[in-house]
Design a protein around this motif. Structure first.
Motif, PDB file in Angstrom:
ATOM      1  N   UNK A  55       0.838  -1.202   0.000  1.00 56.23           N
ATOM      2  CA  UNK A  55       0.000   0.000   0.000  1.00 56.23           C
ATOM      3  C   UNK A  55       0.875   1.255   0.000  1.00 56.23           C
ATOM      4  N   UNK A  56       1.904   1.251   0.837  1.00 55.30           N
ATOM      5  CA  UNK A  56       2.824   2.390   0.896  1.00 55.30           C
ATOM      6  C   UNK A  56       3.522   2.594  -0.449  1.00 55.30           C
ATOM      7  N   UNK A  57       4.020   1.505  -1.039  1.00 54.12           N
ATOM      8  CA  UNK A  57       4.720   1.627  -2.321  1.00 54.12           C
ATOM      9  C   UNK A  57       3.799   2.151  -3.413  1.00 54.12           C
ATOM     10  N   UNK A  58       2.518   1.769  -3.374  1.00 54.86           N
ATOM     11  CA  UNK A  58       1.571   2.254  -4.381  1.00 54.86           C
ATOM     12  C   UNK A  58       1.426   3.770  -4.304  1.00 54.86           C
ATOM     13  N   UNK A  59       1.430   4.320  -3.083  1.00 48.32           N
ATOM     14  CA  UNK A  59       1.361   5.778  -2.938  1.00 48.32           C
ATOM     15  C   UNK A  59       2.610   6.436  -3.534  1.00 48.32           C
ATOM     16  N   UNK A  60       3.774   5.862  -3.269  1.00 46.05           N
ATOM     17  CA  UNK A  60       5.018   6.412  -3.807  1.00 46.05           C
ATOM     18  C   UNK A  60       5.014   6.328  -5.330  1.00 46.05           C
ATOM     19  N   UNK A  61       4.541   5.198  -5.864  1.00 42.66           N
ATOM     20  CA  UNK A  61       4.485   5.015  -7.320  1.00 42.66           C
ATOM     21  C   UNK A  61       3.569   6.061  -7.950  1.00 42.66           C
ATOM     22  N   UNK A  62       2.403   6.292  -7.338  1.00 50.13           N
ATOM     23  CA  UNK A  62       1.465   7.273  -7.879  1.00 50.13           C
ATOM     24  C   UNK A  62       2.091   8.666  -7.913  1.00 50.13           C
ATOM     25  N   UNK A  63       2.843   9.004  -6.873  1.00 53.51           N
ATOM     26  CA  UNK A  63       3.533  10.292  -6.844  1.00 53.51           C
ATOM     27  C   UNK A  63       4.540  10.387  -7.985  1.00 53.51           C
ATOM     28  N   UNK A  64       5.274   9.297  -8.217  1.00 53.67           N
ATOM     29  CA  UNK A  64       6.275   9.314  -9.293  1.00 53.67           C
ATOM     30  C   UNK A  64       5.612   9.401 -10.663  1.00 53.67           C
ATOM     31  N   UNK A  87      -0.431  15.423   0.153  1.00 52.85           N
ATOM     32  CA  UNK A  87      -1.355  14.478   0.787  1.00 52.85           C
ATOM     33  C   UNK A  87      -0.861  13.042   0.648  1.00 52.85           C
ATOM     34  N   UNK A  88      -0.337  12.717  -0.547  1.00 58.08           N
ATOM     35  CA  UNK A  88       0.156  11.366  -0.771  1.00 58.08           C
ATOM     36  C   UNK A  88       1.347  11.063   0.120  1.00 58.08           C
ATOM     37  N   UNK A  89       2.238  12.048   0.292  1.00 58.84           N
ATOM     38  CA  UNK A  89       3.411  11.844   1.150  1.00 58.84           C
ATOM     39  C   UNK A  89       2.991  11.661   2.605  1.00 58.84           C
ATOM     40  N   UNK A  90       2.009  12.475   3.034  1.00 53.91           N
ATOM     41  CA  UNK A  90       1.529  12.335   4.406  1.00 53.91           C
ATOM     42  C   UNK A  90       0.901  10.950   4.615  1.00 53.91           C
ATOM     43  N   UNK A  91       0.151  10.507   3.581  1.00 54.75           N
ATOM     44  CA  UNK A  91      -0.473   9.186   3.731  1.00 54.75           C
ATOM     45  C   UNK A  91       0.592   8.087   3.725  1.00 54.75           C
ATOM     46  N   UNK A 106       3.540   4.109   6.756  1.00 56.27           N
ATOM     47  CA  UNK A 106       4.776   3.585   7.300  1.00 56.27           C
ATOM     48  C   UNK A 106       4.686   3.492   8.816  1.00 56.27           C
ATOM     49  N   UNK A 107       4.059   4.502   9.425  1.00 54.22           N
ATOM     50  CA  UNK A 107       3.885   4.448  10.870  1.00 54.22           C
ATOM     51  C   UNK A 107       3.056   3.243  11.291  1.00 54.22           C
ATOM     52  N   UNK A 108       2.045   2.949  10.458  1.00 52.52           N
ATOM     53  CA  UNK A 108       1.227   1.769  10.789  1.00 52.52           C
ATOM     54  C   UNK A 108       2.030   0.479  10.620  1.00 52.52           C
TER      55      UNK A 108
END
Length: 708
Positions: free
Chosen positions: A304-313, A690-694, A699-701
């Motif tokens: 899930x975390x990687x998907x957010x990073x991918x979307x940002x890229x 927003x994506x970075x915060x999520x 990651x915290x979770x």
């Protein structure tokens, strides 16, 4: 009103409307409980609680969570106090009394109708990947994604990293086109498996309701396609008397149609991760395994975390591509302006060099419809055919630009255009006349490889034979009467060229007002209707003409009669007066940023552009002043500053993963901010924030799994 079939009762004629979020059952590798608030009593549960926790479901209903023993009650109370639970939050706990209570991992979230949904799976034994190793893999993946300079390089990296992280037999990246069809653009697989790279899948393979759930629930796992669904008891939620909304449930049963689809492919277990761009489903990461496979929650959270990073890229790469489009357009605009001043006609300069106009869009021909004339370049249909095409396009109710890869299929009356203009991309150049610039592509026979015959969704007449598509052998289709589709980058380039030409047209018509009084009425109408705020002044500085857009922009002040009056409309009139004086004496164009006074409103930031108009003999005829609203540009700058400020507090105590996430965000922000600007930049920067915060929260979770 359309009928929406209950879960499990859909067929291929109505699967788009199947109520898959009301499944009423779960996959058997975990248990689900619905707890009332604030008492935390069990009001609904899956029927497998006896196998999972040694307590029959009938004995479980009505009992308080605290009475079940273990740490579940305490851990859930902590989550309620610290999280809003609007989306699933990780939960690790024990259930049961005695010396060996069961250890579980899962999640909890609040149901829209009230109450808490708790999903638990038995904690897996330690596997080959420790928690520290998982974090190192996530960090390395984020760094690799940040280094990707193209969508192709990024998707290849995604497939490899997810394969290394999860161990599935096959990992693919799907990308959806504008019609919803999917194409596999990257793949990593076991060498024994046949490659599916480049295969297309029809949009009907993923119903619209499923696409909506992919946006809400970003990670979905199927452990064994041959599972027996475990029903919820009671079927209806007692607190509402309705089916339980399982949209965010990880254990939710999957549609029988989808399970049959996977069985037809020979797939046993799956992982699907959504890739979301600007609130829309850009694509999917789809992992297949050919035997049952369970994925622990920490690895799902990492995906899930990687998907957010991918979307940002993805956002950064696509925005950077648009920035390159802007560079090409500026070069074209410069050449046309130079040709206009030398030859007096930008149209000939535009069409004289086919390479300049056709190559960036990989077109085989082009046509300009301007003021009733038709000018062409490259291979094009006849003039009567072109006028018929222009009339048809002008009658279409479409968002500009107009793009089509098969004119003959959309309008059989124009089928004769197929050899030279099967594909057409058109931008409109006027709001008052049918003026267009069009690019054409020849017919190109295409061989499209589908994963099974897309035209045969049903095999057999018996309802028992119902299947999405029985055969997934590669099926090639020869497509005639069509050209290569226009890509989103090509459409963006066409739109930008159209905007540049509109700007040039306004400038040319403004000049004509000074040098051709007999054409005044026609040219005035063109300039008057333009969206460009432009004013014309004589050599003496007297304003001869102003467009409606210009007049409306300075409407809060007295109508200026001279350039000196215009300067008084700004907060720093001396600056503009000095620039205009230098314009008169040095004959050099000037550009600057100033604030326009507005009665009762905040000052409006404007870009001011002043150009000299020389005559053919070198004498000065006058000046053109153009204004541009910089509000969106400043909002974009503010959004970037806000993003930078939001990253600073986190960066001080960041570990390796956080630093990688922040580096990715910073690179994305730079690529986006270096783009062409406009109203889309600020929302994109806000999306990155927003994506970075999520991603940071996710990651915290993940770190919660390491608490014990």
């Amino acid at each position: 009103m359309q009928y929406s079939p209950p879960f499990g009762q859909a067929d291929l004629t109505n699967c788009e409307r199947e109520l898959i979020h009301l499944a009423g059952s779960v996959q058997p590798h975990g248990l689900l409980m619905v707890l009332s608030e604030p008492a935390l009593e069990v009001v609904q549960a899956s029927a497998n609680t006896a196998a999972m926790m040694g307590l029959a479901v009938d004995d479980l209903l009505g009992r308080a969570l605290a009475s079940l023993g273990g740490t579940a009650h305490e851990r859930l109370r902590r989550l309620i106090a610290s999280q809003d639970l609007s989306e699933p939050v990780p939960l690790q706990c024990t259930l049961g009394s005695g010396h060996s209570p069961g250890c579980f991992e899962g999640s909890a979230h609040r149901h829209p109708g009230g109450g808490l949904i708790v999903e638990l799976e038995p904690s897996p034994p330690a596997d080959r990947l420790s928690h520290d190793q998982l974090l190192r893999k996530v960090s390395a993946a984020v760094q690799r994604f940040s280094a990707a300079a193209s969508i192709g390089a990024l998707t290849d990296a995604v497939a490899q990293c997810v394969h290394d992280l999860t161990g599935y037999d096959r990992v693919m990246v799907y990308k959806f086109d504008q019609d919803g069809h999917g194409k596999i653009v990257a793949e990593v697989r076991d060498p024994r498996l046949e490659s599916l790279l480049g295969h297309h899948y029809p949009a009907s393979d993923i119903p619209q309701r499923a696409r909506e759930l992919y946006l809400r629930n970003r990670v979905r796992v199927l452990v064994d396609v041959h599972y027996e669904p475990v029903p919820l008891v009671p079927r209806l939620l007692p607190t509402t008397g309705q089916e339980l909304d399982m949209s965010l449930c990880h254990l939710r049963s999957m549609s029988p149609l989808h399970l049959q689809y996977l069985k037809n492919m020979g797939v046993t277990a799956t992982l699907v991760v959504s890739l979301v761009r600007e609130g829309r489903l850009w694509g999917l990461i789809a992992a297949h395994h050919y035997s049952p496979r369970h994925l622990r929650h920490a690895v799902r959270a990492a995906c899930d975390l990687l998907a957010e990073v991918i979307s940002t890229r993805i956002a950064a790469i696509e925005t950077y591509a648009h920035a390159q489009v802007a560079i090409l357009v500026r070069r074209l605009e410069q050449r046309l302006v130079e040709a206009t001043s030398i030859e007096g006609d930008w149209r000939l300069a535009l069409l004289r060099n086919p390479r300049m106009l056709l190559q960036p869009l990989e077109a085989t021909g082009a046509a300009l419809f301007h003021e009733g004339e038709v000018l062409t370049s490259g291979e094009v249909p006849s003039t009567p055919e072109l006028r018929a095409l222009m009339q048809w396009i002008d009658e279409q109710n479409h968002e500009p630009p107009f793009a089509c890869s098969s004119v003959g299929q959309q309008n059989p009356a124009l089928e004769s255009l197929t050899p030279t203009a099967s594909g057409v991309l058109a931008v409109k150049l006027s709001t008052t006349r049918p003026d267009y610039l069009m690019w054409f592509r020849k017919e190109q026979l295409l061989t499209v490889t589908w994963a099974g015959d897309p035209h045969k969704p049903v095999i057999g007449d018996s309802p028992l034979d119902l299947s999405p598509r029985r055969s997934f052998a590669a099926w090639s289709e020869l497509v005639r009467g069509t050209a290569l589709p226009w890509t989103s980058s090509e459409i963006a380039l066409a739109r930008a060229i159209g905007v540049a030409l509109v700007d040039i047209i306004v400038q040319v018509h403004a000049v004509r007002l000074l040098i051709a009084e007999h054409q005044l009425v026609q040219v005035r109408a063109t300039v008057q209707a333009s969206r460009e705020p432009v004013a014309i002044a004589g050599v003496d500085g007297r304003l001869l003409f102003a467009s409606d857009a210009f007049s409306q922009l300075v409407a809060g002040s007295l109508p200026p009669a001279t350039l000196d009056d215009l300067a008084a409309c700004f907060t720093e009139p001396a600056q503009l007066r000095q620039a205009l004086e230098a314009l008169r004496t040095a004959h050099q164009p000037w550009r600057g940023e100033m604030a326009l006074r507005r009665a009762g409103l905040p000052d409006l930031p404007l870009g001011v552009r002043a150009e000299i108009v020389p005559g053919r003999d070198g004498t000065l005829l006058g000046f053109i002043v153009m204004l541009a609203d910089l509000s969106d540009t400043q909002r974009a700058a503010a959004a970037r500053r806000q993003l930078e400020l939001s990253l600073q507090p986190v960066e001080r105590d960041a570990d390796e993963v956080i630093r990688a996430i922040l580096t990715n965000a910073s690179l994305a922000a730079m690529d986006i901010a270096d783009g062409p600007g406009g109203p889309s930049v600020a929302p994109l920067l806000n999306e990155v924030e927003a994506s970075t915060q999520r991603a940071t929260a996710l990651y915290g979770r993940m770190r919660l799994f390491d608490e014990d």
